[in-house]
Enzyme design. Structure first.
Site: not given
Ligand code: PLP
Length: 474
Positions: A82, A148-149, A190, A269, A298
């Site tokens: 992070t 990302a969710s 994920h 994603d 992200n």
């Molecule tokens: C970390 C991750 C997520 C979740 O990320 P958030 O921003 O916490 O929702 C989703 N997909 C992948 C591939 C990830 O590595």
């Protein structure tokens, strides 16, 4: 607290933060507290009268730090990183001070307009096709989501709405369509993808990945064709770049071709891996991206922008606006339609001024230092990979592409579980495991921006030391 007191408290806090981060290497990465540790350390009720700032400040080390897992310690190698940087911390301060809620353009024009331009800057840094950018003058554009969710869910709901209106026009009843919708993702996707399916109330299929743990076109096509035969309506597929268990990559071109053939929305994603696309040598990973409908990664994972900042682009932003638009009178304004009203692009109404973080980070690092940062972290992962390769007791699960090394003892799952437990109990480094097709392995992620080559060496020494202890007990 008034202005003068704030000035001196802020200086004190800035000193505390710099000391914390610069000396984080000396703290134990994982805390040793037990559940319930905190309540006895503070009063049972909020104070009746104001306390002094000094009393609050003193409690940070007494109450908080003993229970902090130090994600920015160079000995932290769990999950995925992070991000953390001084420019982003400064931007968050300013965002808090302006404290606007930028749901429409007029609710704070700078909040919307900086975001539009920053999403173009960032998209250009990554080498995204122009169709995703607002500057191209078409229907593309970017938005900052919290996570990302949320992006996966927003794309899924947009896809659902697009498919429902498309079939309604052909005369099909809406309730019939909704119960037949089905979405797809790799078995490595994920957990938030499966969750999006639950929240959207649609069926989800996990498509089996290949021996490199990537989803390929033929397996997806097979799943889609089976569903079509049963009367389902395929509408959405998520391709993953840098899946969480082993940082594997789906074949976006093949997936995009299947999505086009069957009229499905293709969302990508790239939560962790997306940051690496700022380096030209990793762009091959997104071959076929021009076929996707939406793309997300992200910056709060691996691009030095503190949580939360999840960057999402649409090729046609009308899809999300049409799906999410409700227009009460109190949110209407005279300039509607000339700039995005970002409330239509996300699930909540309220939104913070998050683009300041992107602006500060991109300006104060520049493309050059951001690329250097990514390349250095990747090279540290290769350093650890080489240690694993050179030791006959260990094996790699996959060759390293970015900053994650997946490895295991050439022994039973139980032996590897014991090794992981011993490493985390040792408290020198922190790792988490994963399991694919019943094979348990350890994940070493390069996380902290403070991680240096000697930290990686130290981590490997610790793995070897704990291995000796575990094997001697066998
Ligand atoms: C970390 C991750 C997520 C979740 O990320 P958030 O921003 O916490 O929702 C989703 N997909 C992948 C591939 C990830 O590595």
């Amino acid at each position: 607290m008034e202005g003068e007191q704030f000035r001196s408290a802020a200086r004190e806090m800035a000193d505390y933060i710099s000391n914390y981060l610069e000396n984080i290497r000396e703290r134990r990465v994982l805390p040793t507290v037990e559940p319930g540790y905190l309540r006895p350390l503070i009063p049972a009720e909020a104070p009746e009268t104001p306390e002094s700032w000094q009393d609050v400040m003193k409690d940070i080390e007494r109450v908080i730090m003993p229970g902090v897992t130090h994600w920015h310690s160079p000995q932290f190698h769990a999950y995925y990183p992070t991000a953390n940087s001084y420019p982003a911390l400064l931007a968050d301060m300013l965002s808090g001070a302006i404290g606007c809620i930028g749901f429409t353009w007029i609710a704070s024009p700078a909040c919307t307009e900086l975001e539009v331009v920053m999403m173009d800057w960032l998209g250009q840094l990554l080498g995204l096709p122009g169709e995703f950018l607002a500057a191209s003058g078409g229907t593309g554009g970017g938005v900052i989501q919290g996570t990302a969710s949320e992006a996966t869910l927003v794309a899924m709901l947009s896809a659902k709405s697009r498919k429902v209106s498309e079939l309604k026009e052909k005369g099909k009843a809406a309730q019939d369509i909704v119960t037949q919708l089905v979405a797809y993702a790799s078995d490595q996707a994920h957990s938030s993808v499966e969750r999006a399916g639950m929240l959207a109330g649609v069926e989800m299929r996990k498509v089996p990945s290949d021996e490199q743990f990537g989803m390929r076109g033929p397996q997806l096509r097979k799943a889609v064709e089976e569903d079509l035969k049963k009367g389902f309506i395929p509408f959405y597929v998520v391709g993953t770049l840098g899946a969480t268990p082993a940082c594997s990559f789906d074949n976006l071109r093949e997936i995009g071709e299947v999505a086009l053939q069957f009229g499905m929305w293709h969302h990508v994603d790239a939560a962790y891996a997306g940051s690496a696309l700022i380096c030209e040598e990793f762009r091959y990973l997104m071959d076929g991206i021009e076929l996707a409908d939406s793309f997300n990664f992200n910056p709060h994972k691996w691009l030095l922008v503190n949580f939360d900042c999840s960057a999402m682009w649409f090729k046609n932003c009308n899809d999300v606006v049409d799906a999410f638009n409700v227009d009460p009178l109190y949110l209407k304004h005279d300039q509607q339609g000339q700039m995005p009203d970002y409330r239509h692009w996300q699930i909540p109404l309220g939104r913070r001024f998050r683009s300041l973080k992107l602006w500060f980070v991109m300006r104060l690092y520049g493309k050059k230092l951001l690329q250097e940062f990514i390349r250095k972290q990747v090279s540290l992962a290769h350093q650890f990979e080489d240690y694993v390769k050179d030791n006959p007791l260990f094996e790699l699960i996959l060759p390293v592409t970015l900053g994650l090394v997946c490895f295991r003892l050439k022994k039973s799952n139980e032996a590897n579980e014991a090794l992981l437990k011993a490493i985390n109990a040792g408290g020198v480094i922190h790792l988490v495991p994963a399991k694919i097709k019943d094979v348990f392995f350890l994940r070493f992620a390069v996380c902290s921006r403070f991680t240096e080559s000697h930290d990686v060496e130290k981590a490997w020494m610790e793995v070897k030391k704990q291995t000796d202890i575990v094997l001697s007990k066998e």
